[in-house]
Structures are given as structure tokens and as C-alpha cells.
Scaffold this motif. Sequence first.
Motif, PDB file in Angstrom:
ATOM      1  N   THR A 197       0.847  -1.195   0.000  1.00 37.91           N
ATOM      2  CA  THR A 197       0.000   0.000   0.000  1.00 37.91           C
ATOM      3  C   THR A 197       0.877   1.237   0.000  1.00 37.91           C
ATOM      4  OG1 THR A 197      -1.732   1.183   1.203  1.00 37.91           O
ATOM      5  CG2 THR A 197      -0.114   0.024   2.523  1.00 37.91           C
ATOM      6  N   SER A 198       0.329   2.336  -0.485  1.00 35.94           N
ATOM      7  CA  SER A 198       0.992   3.628  -0.300  1.00 35.94           C
ATOM      8  C   SER A 198       0.741   4.095   1.130  1.00 35.94           C
ATOM      9  CB  SER A 198       0.454   4.658  -1.292  1.00 35.94           C
ATOM     10  OG  SER A 198       0.737   4.290  -2.625  1.00 35.94           O
ATOM     11  N   VAL A 199       1.668   4.882   1.659  1.00 43.54           N
ATOM     12  CA  VAL A 199       1.546   5.379   3.029  1.00 43.54           C
ATOM     13  C   VAL A 199       1.481   6.904   2.975  1.00 43.54           C
ATOM     14  CG1 VAL A 199       2.494   5.318   5.365  1.00 43.54           C
ATOM     15  CG2 VAL A 199       2.966   3.432   3.787  1.00 43.54           C
ATOM     16  N   TYR A 200       0.461   7.461   3.623  1.00 42.28           N
ATOM     17  CA  TYR A 200       0.205   8.894   3.538  1.00 42.28           C
ATOM     18  C   TYR A 200       0.536   9.593   4.853  1.00 42.28           C
ATOM     19  CZ  TYR A 200      -2.093   7.757  -0.827  1.00 42.28           C
ATOM     20  OH  TYR A 200      -2.338   7.305  -2.100  1.00 42.28           O
ATOM     21  N   PHE A 201       1.435  10.584   4.751  1.00 46.32           N
ATOM     22  CA  PHE A 201       1.782  11.441   5.878  1.00 46.32           C
ATOM     23  C   PHE A 201       1.449  12.888   5.506  1.00 46.32           C
ATOM     24  CE2 PHE A 201       5.004   7.981   5.993  1.00 46.32           C
ATOM     25  CZ  PHE A 201       4.683   7.430   7.226  1.00 46.32           C
ATOM     26  N   PRO A 202       1.350  13.780   6.495  1.00 43.56           N
ATOM     27  CA  PRO A 202       1.213  15.201   6.155  1.00 43.56           C
ATOM     28  C   PRO A 202       2.419  15.664   5.335  1.00 43.56           C
ATOM     29  CG  PRO A 202       0.669  14.843   8.468  1.00 43.56           C
ATOM     30  CD  PRO A 202       1.230  13.547   7.956  1.00 43.56           C
ATOM     31  N   ARG A 203       2.157  16.177   4.161  1.00 47.29           N
ATOM     32  CA  ARG A 203       3.157  16.746   3.253  1.00 47.29           C
ATOM     33  C   ARG A 203       4.035  15.698   2.554  1.00 47.29           C
ATOM     34  NH1 ARG A 203       7.123  19.990   5.312  1.00 47.29           N
ATOM     35  NH2 ARG A 203       7.115  21.441   3.586  1.00 47.29           N
ATOM     36  N   ARG A 204       3.778  14.416   2.753  1.00 46.76           N
ATOM     37  CA  ARG A 204       4.618  13.415   2.092  1.00 46.76           C
ATOM     38  C   ARG A 204       3.851  12.115   1.904  1.00 46.76           C
ATOM     39  NH1 ARG A 204      10.402  10.945   4.293  1.00 46.76           N
ATOM     40  NH2 ARG A 204      10.655   9.348   2.688  1.00 46.76           N
ATOM     41  N   VAL A 205       4.090  11.473   0.767  1.00 45.13           N
ATOM     42  CA  VAL A 205       3.519  10.164   0.473  1.00 45.13           C
ATOM     43  C   VAL A 205       4.648   9.211   0.124  1.00 45.13           C
ATOM     44  CG1 VAL A 205       2.007   8.831  -1.053  1.00 45.13           C
ATOM     45  CG2 VAL A 205       1.370  11.159  -0.398  1.00 45.13           C
ATOM     46  N   ILE A 206       4.608   8.011   0.693  1.00 45.69           N
ATOM     47  CA  ILE A 206       5.529   6.958   0.282  1.00 45.69           C
ATOM     48  C   ILE A 206       4.729   6.038  -0.632  1.00 45.69           C
ATOM     49  CG2 ILE A 206       6.950   5.018   1.043  1.00 45.69           C
ATOM     50  CD1 ILE A 206       7.495   6.539   3.589  1.00 45.69           C
ATOM     51  N   PRO A 207       4.939   6.144  -1.945  1.00 50.40           N
ATOM     52  CA  PRO A 207       4.067   5.445  -2.897  1.00 50.40           C
ATOM     53  C   PRO A 207       4.373   3.959  -3.000  1.00 50.40           C
ATOM     54  CG  PRO A 207       5.795   6.591  -4.074  1.00 50.40           C
ATOM     55  CD  PRO A 207       5.985   6.928  -2.620  1.00 50.40           C
ATOM     56  N   MET A 208       3.360   3.208  -3.427  1.00 45.37           N
ATOM     57  CA  MET A 208       3.554   1.780  -3.664  1.00 45.37           C
ATOM     58  C   MET A 208       4.323   1.553  -4.959  1.00 45.37           C
ATOM     59  SD  MET A 208       0.679  -1.250  -3.905  1.00 45.37           S
ATOM     60  CE  MET A 208       0.259  -1.015  -5.651  1.00 45.37           C
ATOM     61  N   LEU A 209       4.146   2.463  -5.922  1.00 43.44           N
ATOM     62  CA  LEU A 209       4.783   2.337  -7.234  1.00 43.44           C
ATOM     63  C   LEU A 209       5.701   3.529  -7.483  1.00 43.44           C
ATOM     64  CD1 LEU A 209       1.615   1.346  -9.310  1.00 43.44           C
ATOM     65  CD2 LEU A 209       3.408  -0.203  -8.488  1.00 43.44           C
ATOM     66  N   PRO A 210       6.732   3.357  -8.322  1.00 43.91           N
ATOM     67  CA  PRO A 210       7.608   4.485  -8.665  1.00 43.91           C
ATOM     68  C   PRO A 210       6.812   5.633  -9.282  1.00 43.91           C
ATOM     69  CG  PRO A 210       8.587   2.415  -9.389  1.00 43.91           C
ATOM     70  CD  PRO A 210       7.196   2.095  -8.931  1.00 43.91           C
ATOM     71  N   GLU A 211       7.340   6.830  -9.137  1.00 44.20           N
ATOM     72  CA  GLU A 211       6.631   8.033  -9.571  1.00 44.20           C
ATOM     73  C   GLU A 211       6.313   8.021 -11.061  1.00 44.20           C
ATOM     74  OE1 GLU A 211       7.065  12.908  -9.238  1.00 44.20           O
ATOM     75  OE2 GLU A 211       8.518  11.591  -8.273  1.00 44.20           O
ATOM     76  N   LYS A 212       7.146   7.392 -11.862  1.00 46.91           N
ATOM     77  CA  LYS A 212       6.883   7.374 -13.303  1.00 46.91           C
ATOM     78  C   LYS A 212       5.560   6.686 -13.613  1.00 46.91           C
ATOM     79  CE  LYS A 212       9.065   6.708 -17.756  1.00 46.91           C
ATOM     80  NZ  LYS A 212      10.336   6.445 -18.470  1.00 46.91           N
ATOM     81  N   LEU A 213       5.172   5.739 -12.758  1.00 44.60           N
ATOM     82  CA  LEU A 213       3.880   5.079 -12.925  1.00 44.60           C
ATOM     83  C   LEU A 213       2.775   5.822 -12.182  1.00 44.60           C
ATOM     84  CD1 LEU A 213       4.922   1.340 -12.556  1.00 44.60           C
ATOM     85  CD2 LEU A 213       3.917   2.377 -14.581  1.00 44.60           C
ATOM     86  N   SER A 214       2.984   6.090 -10.889  1.00 52.37           N
ATOM     87  CA  SER A 214       1.914   6.651 -10.064  1.00 52.37           C
ATOM     88  C   SER A 214       1.525   8.060 -10.480  1.00 52.37           C
ATOM     89  CB  SER A 214       2.322   6.633  -8.587  1.00 52.37           C
ATOM     90  OG  SER A 214       3.503   7.380  -8.376  1.00 52.37           O
ATOM     91  N   ASN A 215       2.489   8.866 -10.896  1.00 53.69           N
ATOM     92  CA  ASN A 215       2.171  10.235 -11.311  1.00 53.69           C
ATOM     93  C   ASN A 215       2.275  10.426 -12.819  1.00 53.69           C
ATOM     94  OD1 ASN A 215       1.904  10.752  -8.633  1.00 53.69           O
ATOM     95  ND2 ASN A 215       3.747  11.993  -8.431  1.00 53.69           N
TER      96      ASN A 215
END
Length: 747
Positions: free
Chosen positions: A263-281
Motif C-alpha cells: 500500500t501507499s503510506v500517507y503522511f502530512p506533506r509526504r507520500v511513500i508510494p507503492m509504485l515508482p513516480e513514473k507510474l503513479s504520477n
Amino acid sequence: MKNNNFSNAAPVSNELMSEVEGTVQGHRDGHGFLVRDDRQPDLYLSPQEMRAVLHRDRVKARVIRYDRKGRPEGRVLEIIERKKAPIIGRLLHESGIWLVAPEDKRYGQDIMVPKNAIANATAGQVVAIELTEPPSLYSQPMGRVTEVLGEIDDPGMEIEIAVRKYEVPHRFSPETLAQAAGLPDKIRAVDRKDRIDLTDVALVTIDGEDARDFDDAVYCEPVKLGRGKAAFDGWRLVVAIADVSHYVKPNEPIDEDAYERATSVYFPRRVIPMLPEKLSNGLCSLNPNEDRLAMVCDMLITAGGEIHAYQFFPAVICSQARFTYNEVAAILGNTRGPEAARRKDLVPHLLHLHEVYRALLKERARRGAVDFETTETQIVCDDNGRIEKIVPRTRTEAHKLIEEAMLAANVCSADFIAQHKHPSLYRVHEGPTPEKKTLLQNYLKALGLGLSVSDDPKPGEFQAIAAATKDRPDAMQIHTMLLRSMQQAIYTPINSGHFGLAYEAYTHFTSPIRRYPDLLVHRVIKALLHGRRYSIVTGAVEPASKAKRGAHTEEETWEAAGTHCSANERRADEASRDVEAWLKCRFMREHLGEEYGGTVTAVTSFGLFVTLDGLYVEGLIHITELGGEYFKFDEARQELRGERSGVRYTVGARVRVQVSRVDLDGRKIDFRMVHEGTDDGIPARPRKVVDKTGGAAAELASVKGADRAAKAGTKAAKSRAPHPVRAAKSAARKGSGKTAAKTPRRR
């Protein structure tokens, strides 16, 4: 050494002197518990027993006695496994001795560090440490610094601590990064093969203002269902979800990293994504006016909100616009307003979406799905990562519209998989356990509402109680008890339905960018569309299977995947809550001694939890702060009652409190009762008060002094701790900003 809370009274079970295995759970007060593998009651471990073990060690222990209430105490016989994960803490130097005071106080003891093992760290910095020598009855553990995280006041340090404290994977492997770099920047001609072209359909995304990835797009139009004179009005609802499974294949590095995270993990001002940014964003984000690959659930919905028919298929889509929730809510509220004028061509489609949402609500009510109105909050941080304010999240019609559309697609995916009798991961939410059901029945009976739940409760019973009591002054208390009686939702291949949503079968299909179970569901659906079966025996899932001592059947592998995903979901939630609690504690240290109005949100045997008006911060009024009399906890009524005065405290009660203590290490905030019955209309204005006991003022001075001392690198006075180890441990407690609680308690 015998613990005073235990006696040699006759045991209440036949386990005396039996041996059990489990995981040690330390307590900041020095004792601990053995959480048993067989899920039987935890064994109490005395401080003496905890000297030779650490929090999270796996051990074998013997049941040696029972206390007067039949609770077992254990003696550690053998260390089965020590956690190899690094321990995070502050590096301290006192009287020539280097040591690390663990940030997680459940570890119970400081870790000595040889001078040549501190790497390039300096006193006061936050470090990760690896054990080189375990603790024993006569010696402290030894370790070496493996990573220097930085200063405790560095922006985002609380997140750096949390991801390591909860072992959240936060770095992609080099193989994953290399594979991601090799992916195309946009979809290619070969990617369009065997897909339906929906680029001319006015699909749109609707997300929050701060969303960076858009994994779902929606479209709705009115249609006639049936033929001839029997035709009736309905809607076509299209839910398009980013086709992550096209790019993330089993056994490849990206897939293995994604499974490990789950799963992705959501913090204030930061996300630790499940997938690399090239895919997720990038490739898997349904950005406006860009062609994207999608898996589509195309549904026909009746005027009564029933799903008349559906189909799944891979497609190419092009989002026509990126809407925010607030923008859509404004358009639905005023179709002649400025927001609607800017999106004139798409307003009719939004109105159709709203119409199908209203129909789906009818079906939700018919099913008896449980729907509680709760207040969710959002932390707004400044540039340094500190809390600027905490604001409530308002659930608008736009939020609910998207939620119902996603629920419909999830139900269709569950039905599609169940119809084909193919194994998968269902999202299962079971009804109350017998114990929770009995507690709820007793509570409702004690209130004299004339309402209760049956011995085999249905979701409709819960919803009926919620609806019947929503206007009562104690509605919050009643709804809280209804919520707490339900079990936690999990991922499992055994379909037991979803109690809260009142579905016979339910899966997660709509967020494969941030949830691995959704990715598995996509793979199953794709395989079924091609007349195949999807085999989950992959390199990613294999470690979970091996952990089950050779479980290699398909059913066991799916079960292992469900357990893994459920556990990592809880891990992500715990890490997020830990960071939010730390930020709130840091925020409230600036408000020590101030008064606020608040509402009692939970009642326990040891005190009241109160949420402050306007700040949305929760703290504890310990039972010793309620007055000079004995208060008895009534579990059935969920209230504290004074034996002499008859004063009662229940959930929903209005009180006025003073912020008296903040424990940054323990993530705890303590309040002192000022008086009851603040006005309900306007949140109480905070003000400084004269603290005759000197508690809050002393606490504020102590906190500020500790901060100055930590930043300046000053040393604690040695006169009170002549022994070097004791002096160092004292410095650890002072340097970490720890404050002593008036009365020991366990939350």
C-alpha cells in the motif's frame, strides 16, 4: 523475584507450567507481555524477565503463575528470534559513555555504543542502530550506528523515524528504478491493441485539491433499459481505472517492491508510494487531455439504484477534465455560478452523475448499509513541517458521488469473480464478535432506548439505531458504540461479505496505484476476460507462503497474500497515526497551560478522552484529575460515576480543560479538568490561567529548558547520577523531552 500482583492461588486454566511461543510486546514502564501465537491471553512478563529480551523478540516462555483475576505470568525460557530491523533513537554522550535512547520506549532499555561504532554521528542526533550484543540479566545491549538521520528538529524527522520504526519500505530497489526508467513516457501503438477506444467519452476525474495521482475517471448518461413498452429509465455509469497491471507484471522488480509495500503510506506533506513516480504520477495517472490505458467497469443502473447489468473491458481513455471535490460541489449547488460557467460543456454530465448517485443512495438505504457521519480532519503544515492548523474535512455531495460510483464498480468486480468461481482477495468486514455484540446489547439496554440488536445482527439494525438516535444529545456516544462493536476489515480469499456496506461480496478494484489487492483483482479479471485463470504463485508472494511452513497450495498462497496485505495496511495506518500524534504533541507544547472547551469522545476505567473544540486534538483527563472521590467505571453504560457525588461522565459530555502535560516520546497529551458544561454554541476561546499547583507552568519551563539544552548540546548535571550508566540514562530521558506521568497507566 515475585510480582506483588500475582499470587499462588489456584490457576483458572490447566496451562500452569506449560510452554508457549509468541512475540514480546514491551511497555514503557519496564514490564512487558508475550503476545501468544495461539491467540490465547497474553502472558505478563515482569521487569526482571524483560531485562534479557527486547520489544518484538520472538521467545518461548513458561506459564509460572496466575494472578487473582486468572491472568497468567510467564518466564522466558528461550529466545527464538531477534528482530534484525534497526532501532531508532537519540545518540547521547555522558561521562565518557555513548548510548542510544530508543525513540520507541517499549524497548525499555538504552543501548550502549562503543566509541569506534558511532560512525560520524554527534551527540543529540537521531540515528539508526544495529545490535551487536543482545541484552542479558546483567548487561545492557550493545550496538553500532548504521545510519545518521539528522537533528531531532529537522523538518520531516518524525516521518523518517516512523518509516524505520514501523519498518515501512521507503526506498525502491535499484532493479525497480532501472525498470521504471525503461518504461515509455506515453502509451504506444502496441499498447492500444485489443482495447476499446473510449477517448471520445467525456470521462472526468474528481479528486481532492492536493491529489497528485488520478487513478479513476467517471462518466454517466441517461439510457432506456429493456425493450419496447417494457423499457424503463436508467443510467449508464462508466468507471475507468488506471490499468496498472499492463505495466506491472508478476515476478518483475516493480511487482516485488509493490507487494512488499502492499500500500501507499500517507503522511502530512509526504507520500511513500507503492509504485515508482513514473507510474503513479505518470503513465498510470489519468491526467486530463492525455490518452491512458484503463480497465473499465461499464454499468447500467436502474432508477432504484440496482445494478441491472455490467461488463469489464480494457480500454484507451482520455480524461476531459480534472475536477476537484469543492469545484463539483459548487457546480451542483449552483449551475449558474462562476464554476459552472467555466465548465459549461461538462455540467450536464456532472448532473447525470449526481442523478445516478441519488439512485444508488436509494439502494444503499434499501440494503441497510451503515452510514455514520464522522468528522475527519486534515493537518495543515507550514514550510518547516510543523502544524499550522488542523481543519475538518467536509464530505460534500461530490465526495459521496465518487464514493458510490467506486462502491458500485467494486461490487461488480466481486460479483464477476464470484460468478466465475475464481480465487481472489475479497474485502471482508464481518459483524460483531459475540463479546462485542453482548457489550453493545447491554449498553443499549442500560440506556433504555427500546432499541437493540438481535443475536444475529444485520447491518440494517445498526443503521436503524443510528437513524433513530441522530437527533439525541447523546447521539455521538451511541454512534461511537455502534462503530466500536464492528470488526476490522481485512483482505482474505474467503468471502464472508461486507457487514458495514451490507454487500454479500465486495472487493477492491478502484485503486491499483496505491493498493496491491486491487492490482491482484485486475489481474484476475483480465485473465477471466481471456478465458484463463490467474495463478498467484509468483516470486513476490512466495516469501509469505514459505513463512507458513511450506504452504504451497493455491488457496494457502491467496490466504498468505491476504494476510500480508492486511498486516501492511495496518502498519501504514499505525505509522501515519504515529506521525500525526507526534505533530499534535509538538503543536500542543506551545499551548501548555491554556484552557479550551471540549467534548468527551471516549470513557475508560482510567479516565476521559477529550477532543478540543477548534483544534481537533485529543488528550486524556486521568481519573485522578476528576476530583477527590472514587469513580467507578460502568462498562454497560460506558460512563464514569462518582460514588459520593453521583457525577457522571459519558461520551458527548461538554467539559472545559487545561492543557497540563505533553509527553512527546509517548505521543500523549494530558488535560486537567477546569469545570463541566461549556456552552455548546461557540468553541471556548483559549486563555492562559493561573495554575496554583505550578504543574503546567513547570512543565512549560521544563520543555523549553530541555529544548534549549538539546540544541546547545549541554550536559545534565552529574551530581545526581554519579554512576556513569545511570547518568547517561538520566540524560537520555531529559534530552528526549520526556515528562513523568502522575499516575502509571496503560492505554
